[in-house]
Scaffold this motif. Sequence first.
Motif, mmCIF file in Angstrom:
data_model
loop_
_atom_site.group_PDB
_atom_site.id
_atom_site.type_symbol
_atom_site.label_atom_id
_atom_site.label_comp_id
_atom_site.label_asym_id
_atom_site.label_seq_id
_atom_site.Cartn_x
_atom_site.Cartn_y
_atom_site.Cartn_z
ATOM 1 N N MET A 1 3.803 3.058 -9.732
ATOM 2 C CA MET A 1 2.672 2.859 -10.610
ATOM 3 C C MET A 1 3.130 2.455 -12.011
ATOM 4 O O MET A 1 2.492 1.648 -12.649
ATOM 5 C CB MET A 1 1.815 4.107 -10.667
ATOM 6 C CG MET A 1 1.046 4.397 -9.414
ATOM 7 S SD MET A 1 -0.098 5.761 -9.694
ATOM 8 C CE MET A 1 -0.654 6.008 -8.065
ATOM 9 N N LEU A 2 4.232 3.032 -12.442
ATOM 10 C CA LEU A 2 4.763 2.707 -13.761
ATOM 11 C C LEU A 2 5.165 1.241 -13.842
ATOM 12 O O LEU A 2 4.937 0.583 -14.855
ATOM 13 C CB LEU A 2 5.949 3.618 -14.088
ATOM 14 C CG LEU A 2 6.576 3.435 -15.468
ATOM 15 C CD1 LEU A 2 5.546 3.683 -16.567
ATOM 16 C CD2 LEU A 2 7.758 4.371 -15.639
ATOM 17 N N THR A 3 5.729 0.715 -12.756
ATOM 18 C CA THR A 3 6.114 -0.696 -12.718
ATOM 19 C C THR A 3 4.908 -1.588 -12.947
ATOM 20 O O THR A 3 4.993 -2.584 -13.674
ATOM 21 C CB THR A 3 6.758 -1.034 -11.353
ATOM 22 O OG1 THR A 3 7.864 -0.166 -11.146
ATOM 23 C CG2 THR A 3 7.207 -2.467 -11.289
ATOM 24 N N LEU A 4 3.768 -1.225 -12.352
ATOM 25 C CA LEU A 4 2.554 -2.019 -12.527
ATOM 26 C C LEU A 4 2.079 -1.986 -13.970
ATOM 27 O O LEU A 4 1.641 -3.003 -14.516
ATOM 28 C CB LEU A 4 1.456 -1.507 -11.594
ATOM 29 C CG LEU A 4 1.765 -1.506 -10.099
ATOM 30 C CD1 LEU A 4 0.603 -0.927 -9.315
ATOM 31 C CD2 LEU A 4 2.119 -2.880 -9.607
ATOM 32 N N LEU A 5 2.152 -0.813 -14.601
ATOM 33 C CA LEU A 5 1.748 -0.682 -16.008
ATOM 34 C C LEU A 5 2.647 -1.516 -16.923
ATOM 35 O O LEU A 5 2.166 -2.195 -17.840
ATOM 36 C CB LEU A 5 1.767 0.779 -16.446
ATOM 37 C CG LEU A 5 0.705 1.675 -15.839
ATOM 38 C CD1 LEU A 5 0.998 3.143 -16.147
ATOM 39 C CD2 LEU A 5 -0.678 1.286 -16.339
ATOM 40 N N ILE A 6 3.949 -1.467 -16.671
ATOM 41 C CA ILE A 6 4.888 -2.237 -17.491
ATOM 42 C C ILE A 6 4.632 -3.727 -17.324
ATOM 43 O O ILE A 6 4.595 -4.477 -18.309
ATOM 44 C CB ILE A 6 6.343 -1.871 -17.135
ATOM 45 C CG1 ILE A 6 6.636 -0.433 -17.569
ATOM 46 C CG2 ILE A 6 7.329 -2.847 -17.772
ATOM 47 C CD1 ILE A 6 7.937 0.127 -17.039
ATOM 48 N N ALA A 7 4.429 -4.171 -16.081
ATOM 49 C CA ALA A 7 4.159 -5.594 -15.838
ATOM 50 C C ALA A 7 2.888 -6.040 -16.550
ATOM 51 O O ALA A 7 2.848 -7.126 -17.146
ATOM 52 C CB ALA A 7 4.064 -5.868 -14.344
ATOM 53 N N GLU A 8 1.846 -5.197 -16.539
ATOM 54 C CA GLU A 8 0.595 -5.566 -17.211
ATOM 55 C C GLU A 8 0.758 -5.580 -18.724
ATOM 56 O O GLU A 8 0.119 -6.357 -19.417
ATOM 57 C CB GLU A 8 -0.536 -4.625 -16.806
ATOM 58 C CG GLU A 8 -1.893 -5.030 -17.330
ATOM 59 C CD GLU A 8 -2.303 -6.445 -16.957
ATOM 60 O OE1 GLU A 8 -2.949 -7.111 -17.789
ATOM 61 O OE2 GLU A 8 -1.981 -6.903 -15.849
ATOM 62 N N TRP A 9 1.616 -4.733 -19.233
ATOM 63 C CA TRP A 9 1.841 -4.672 -20.675
ATOM 64 C C TRP A 9 2.313 -6.027 -21.213
ATOM 65 O O TRP A 9 2.000 -6.400 -22.325
ATOM 66 C CB TRP A 9 2.856 -3.574 -20.996
ATOM 67 C CG TRP A 9 3.087 -3.388 -22.459
ATOM 68 C CD1 TRP A 9 2.242 -2.835 -23.360
ATOM 69 C CD2 TRP A 9 4.245 -3.762 -23.188
ATOM 70 N NE1 TRP A 9 2.802 -2.838 -24.614
ATOM 71 C CE2 TRP A 9 4.044 -3.407 -24.528
ATOM 72 C CE3 TRP A 9 5.450 -4.368 -22.829
ATOM 73 C CZ2 TRP A 9 4.978 -3.646 -25.514
ATOM 74 C CZ3 TRP A 9 6.379 -4.602 -23.811
ATOM 75 C CH2 TRP A 9 6.147 -4.243 -25.131
ATOM 76 N N PHE A 10 3.033 -6.793 -20.389
ATOM 77 C CA PHE A 10 3.507 -8.109 -20.807
ATOM 78 C C PHE A 10 2.407 -9.170 -20.762
ATOM 79 O O PHE A 10 2.617 -10.293 -21.202
ATOM 80 C CB PHE A 10 4.707 -8.545 -19.971
ATOM 81 C CG PHE A 10 5.973 -7.836 -20.342
ATOM 82 C CD1 PHE A 10 6.695 -8.222 -21.458
ATOM 83 C CD2 PHE A 10 6.426 -6.770 -19.592
ATOM 84 C CE1 PHE A 10 7.858 -7.568 -21.818
ATOM 85 C CE2 PHE A 10 7.587 -6.103 -19.936
ATOM 86 C CZ PHE A 10 8.306 -6.504 -21.060
#
Length: 190
Positions: A1-10
């Motif tokens: 889930m954290l990976t998805l949040l980081i990807a969206e942050w970009f």
Amino acid sequence: MLTLLIAEWFGDAGRSALAFDHALIADGQWWRLITCSYVHLGWYHLMLNEIGLFVLVLLCPQPLPGRIWLLRLFVVSLGMGLCLFFFVPDLSRYVGMSGVIHGLFVLGLLPQALKRDWIAIACLVYLLGKLGYEIITGAPVSDAKAIGGHVVTEAHLYGAIIAFVYGLAFGTFTGREIPLPAAASTTENN
């Protein structure tokens, strides 16, 4: 889930670098077959996929080793991306985790259903009905408006199919995918 949040942050830069783009994949940017599942159309789209993952954890509580999770994510993402590339040639761009999530539901629910878990059976019947409905009618227009883009229902179907094939190949449905620890599988001789 954290990976998805980081990807969206970009934001747009992340989507631009990681999204499924048929032309760029054909030019050799093969990683997009996998990474397209980890970027989203926006925060609302991401939130819907995060809710799907949360429901998955509730319905499929079997703890899995990290290596199994990574293998499942890799195989279903890559397989779904390849299917979209080869079988939906008119699809120019795609982002989102929903296809992989559909696959993860197959991998989590089917072993429970085979043990006669009626909730898992009902969920699988619903999932199959949903996939059938989407094949016949497509996604509701309200879904596209909510997430800010076209819902690629083929991703849902291919995610589920690839997961089913994965489950057969890796023994997910028979319990071979996660072998018992050596101490638990040996018997004592008296």
